[in-house]
Design an enzyme around this catalytic site. Structure first.
Site, PDB file in Angstrom:
ATOM      1  N   LYS A   1     -36.992   6.401 -25.251  1.00 51.14           N
ATOM      2  CA  LYS A   1     -37.895   5.752 -24.295  1.00 51.14           C
ATOM      3  C   LYS A   1     -38.792   6.792 -23.617  1.00 51.14           C
ATOM      4  O   LYS A   1     -39.992   6.582 -23.447  1.00 51.14           O
ATOM      5  CB  LYS A   1     -37.073   4.969 -23.253  1.00 51.14           C
ATOM      6  CG  LYS A   1     -36.426   3.717 -23.853  1.00 51.14           C
ATOM      7  CD  LYS A   1     -35.363   3.086 -22.961  1.00 51.14           C
ATOM      8  CE  LYS A   1     -34.638   1.974 -23.717  1.00 51.14           C
ATOM      9  NZ  LYS A   1     -33.522   1.379 -22.961  1.00 51.14           N
TER      10      LYS A   1
ATOM     11  N   GLN B   1     -30.093   2.270 -17.588  1.00 47.43           N
ATOM     12  CA  GLN B   1     -29.538   2.159 -18.943  1.00 47.43           C
ATOM     13  C   GLN B   1     -28.108   1.607 -18.875  1.00 47.43           C
ATOM     14  O   GLN B   1     -27.277   2.117 -18.116  1.00 47.43           O
ATOM     15  CB  GLN B   1     -29.561   3.541 -19.625  1.00 47.43           C
ATOM     16  CG  GLN B   1     -29.123   3.515 -21.074  1.00 47.43           C
ATOM     17  CD  GLN B   1     -30.084   2.725 -21.980  1.00 47.43           C
ATOM     18  OE1 GLN B   1     -31.299   2.804 -21.855  1.00 47.43           O
ATOM     19  NE2 GLN B   1     -29.529   1.934 -22.888  1.00 47.43           N
TER      20      GLN B   1
ATOM     21  N   ASP C   1     -37.305  -4.091 -17.264  1.00 49.46           N
ATOM     22  CA  ASP C   1     -36.355  -4.619 -18.256  1.00 49.46           C
ATOM     23  C   ASP C   1     -36.258  -6.149 -18.155  1.00 49.46           C
ATOM     24  O   ASP C   1     -35.691  -6.790 -19.039  1.00 49.46           O
ATOM     25  CB  ASP C   1     -34.955  -4.018 -18.023  1.00 49.46           C
ATOM     26  CG  ASP C   1     -34.624  -2.916 -19.021  1.00 49.46           C
ATOM     27  OD1 ASP C   1     -35.287  -2.860 -20.085  1.00 49.46           O
ATOM     28  OD2 ASP C   1     -33.703  -2.121 -18.747  1.00 49.46           O
TER      29      ASP C   1
END
Ligand code: NAP
Length: 291
Positions: free
Chosen positions: A52, A96, A119
């Site tokens: 990412k 994460q 997200d």
């Protein structure tokens, strides 16, 4: 049979974003800034976060990786999240997953400012998605929609079967495929580990989206001719002949299912790269909304 080439499409999307960032820079505007928080040393998580961050560099975004130890307490993580919420320089950030057991994942995801939740995991954003309101769509489902869109795969009136009901893939995917619009307007069946006679269900599907994480689960006899197959699964299977000691395997028996499918995503090179591209897209959206 057509391969839905996520690697190629994600590169196209990254090129498009790069162009937009160049224009922002030329106008003297601030470029998007994504932060990624990782707690602990899980190998797969570090690989994902690394990808990412590299993707941010490639398109000209700023990026910050926040690494916290495996023993980080919930309070310490919540403090870090508050800091990122308040930091005007950060447009969006991700936590994460998975988190270590001492931390309540739901509590943490709810602490993220919804306007920075690129997200799309915060209940406010999930609710907006379910109500067809403009919001951050979770990156993996967003990537699947984009892939279907760019290849012009018809979804209207089709029977879509989603396998797996996780909050990050299966559940949102089932909502999105059933919503009014394109891609959407499907009749959706959401299946999970308690589903009975799953072969009977999948063999009636025009589109199958498999997100359960069981290598080679979906066999040719479970699929009808000309079905569209989207394989979300990513499982590391030990393999001594590979330099890394493992190979990445999807949920679909690609060799045999691809002979029957009209469209199919490979693993790797299908949904995985699309997820990262759509995270970048959400970060760009977050920046635009803050202007
Ligand atoms: P998850 O949280 O691992 O949950 C798995 C889901 O599959 C659950 O809903 C479970 O049912 C269901 N399931 C398990 N065995 C089943 C069976 N035999 N028949 C039908 N359903 C079954 O799901 P996830 O986080 O979405 O991950 C799924 C896979 O996608 C993993 O391999 C993961 O690595 C991968 N993934 C890939 C990407 C990407 O970018 N490509 C992104 C995210 C995840 P219950 O709810 O009943 O337990």
């Amino acid at each position: 049979m057509t391969i839905l080439d996520g690697k190629k499409v994600s590169n196209d999307i990254k090129d498009e974003i790069t162009e937009q960032v160049k224009k922002m820079k030329a106008k003297g505007e601030k470029v998007p800034h994504l932060a990624a928080v990782i707690v602990g040393n899980d190998g797969a998580s570090l690989t994902y976060v690394g990808s990412k961050v590299r993707a941010c560099e490639r398109v000209g975004f700023e990026s910050t990786m926040v690494r916290l130890s495996n023993t980080t307490s919930e309070i310490e993580l919540l403090d870090k999240i508050e800091e990122l919420n308040q930091n005007d320089d950060i447009d969006g950030f991700i936590i994460q997953l998975p988190l270590p057991p001492q931390i309540n994942t739901q509590k943490v995801l709810m602490a993220v400012d919804p306007s920075k939740d690129v997200d799309g995991f915060h209940p406010e954003n999930f609710g907006k998605m379910a109500l067809d309101m403009s919001t951050f769509i979770p990156a993996t489902p967003f990537g699947i929609l984009e892939l279907l869109d760019r290849y012009g795969v018809e979804t209207k009136g089709k029977h879509t079967v989603v396998i797996g009901r996780s909050h990050i893939v299966g559940r949102p995917m089932s909502i999105l495929m059933g919503r009014k619009g394109f891609p959407g307007n499907s009749t959706v069946t959401l299946t999970h580990s308690h589903t009975k006679n799953i072969t009977q269900i999948t063999s009636q599907a025009d589109i199958i989206i498999s997100a359960l994480g069981v290598p080679n689960f979906l066999k040719a006899e479970m699929v009808k001719d000309d079905a569209v197959i989207i394989d979300v699964g990513i499982t590391r299977v030990p393999d001594e002949s590979s330099p890394k000691g493992y190979i990445i395997t999807g949920d679909v028996d690609f060799e045999n299912v691809s002979k029957k499918a009209s469209y199919i995503t490979p693993v790797p090179g299908g949904v995985g790269p699309m997820t990262i591209a759509m995270l970048l897209k959400n970060t760009l959206l977050a920046r635009e909304q803050r202007m």
